[in-house]
Design an enzyme around this catalytic site. Sequence first.
Site, PDB file in Angstrom:
ATOM      1  N   SER A 130      -6.905  -1.033  -2.092  1.00  0.00           N
ATOM      2  CA  SER A 130      -6.227  -2.307  -2.350  1.00  0.00           C
ATOM      3  C   SER A 130      -4.872  -2.331  -1.664  1.00  0.00           C
ATOM      4  O   SER A 130      -4.272  -1.283  -1.383  1.00  0.00           O
ATOM      5  CB  SER A 130      -6.029  -2.539  -3.859  1.00  0.00           C
ATOM      6  OG  SER A 130      -5.145  -1.575  -4.400  1.00  0.00           O
ATOM      7  N   TYR A 184      10.072   3.990 -10.445  1.00  0.00           N
ATOM      8  CA  TYR A 184       9.446   3.787  -9.132  1.00  0.00           C
ATOM      9  C   TYR A 184      10.469   4.022  -8.030  1.00  0.00           C
ATOM     10  O   TYR A 184      10.188   4.692  -7.028  1.00  0.00           O
ATOM     11  CB  TYR A 184       8.865   2.376  -9.054  1.00  0.00           C
ATOM     12  CG  TYR A 184       8.216   2.053  -7.730  1.00  0.00           C
ATOM     13  CD1 TYR A 184       6.911   2.452  -7.459  1.00  0.00           C
ATOM     14  CD2 TYR A 184       8.897   1.320  -6.758  1.00  0.00           C
ATOM     15  CE1 TYR A 184       6.306   2.157  -6.249  1.00  0.00           C
ATOM     16  CE2 TYR A 184       8.298   1.021  -5.543  1.00  0.00           C
ATOM     17  CZ  TYR A 184       7.011   1.440  -5.300  1.00  0.00           C
ATOM     18  OH  TYR A 184       6.414   1.154  -4.090  1.00  0.00           O
TER      19      TYR A 184
END
Length: 233
Positions: free
Chosen positions: A20, A156
């Site tokens: 993806s 992140y």
Amino acid sequence: MSVSLKPLDQQTLVVTGASSGIGPTTARKAAERGARVVLAARSGDDLRQLAGEIGTDRALAVEADVTDRDDVRRIAQAAQDTFGGFDTWVNDAGAFVYGRLEEVPIEDMRQLFEVNLWGLVYGSLEAVAHLKGRGGALTNVGSVLSDRAIVLQGIYSASKHAVKGFTDALRMELEDEGAPVSVTLVKPSAIDTSYPTHAKNYMDERASIPPPVYAPDVVARAILPAPSTRAVT
């Protein structure tokens, strides 16, 4: 220093995170330019569909988890067994979490680092071990957050800072020993992918990508190696 690279239509590329987002876009673009591709991700069904779309004579699907070093070695071995090796390795697998640092469970932080940092480390070391003997390119996908952290994506951001540090150090070590391996860090900004859908979300609102948002093709063009050479600086 520069490293000579084969024309793309003579290359085999390994792309992790190929199920993806940026990964499959990069694989499609490479195949359109004549390359053979090894597609790696945990989603075997998505990989097999993409391999069928590209053509099974030029695409190989390898269901693998980049957090498992044995799986990463298996990706490299599959490339060797099917195509005689690879010329470019792209580390694109990623995990995502939205939320304030005090509210994101430590377990989720650790898992994110397992994918974003350790999966990339395993892939990089496997790629370099292979490419030192034949030359080629390693491309790691970082982020603009490799340089500047932001709130609500703190863990992140931390993982992508670590990716930059690792990639820079690896590049310098390879340059110091004169290894024929190009090492590149690509740092995308907001990209139009399913990132918010796949991310764990500890906010009180729906996750979204802040504008301006760019198409995955923009990143794919940056990832794919130049026709003949690429600087390692």
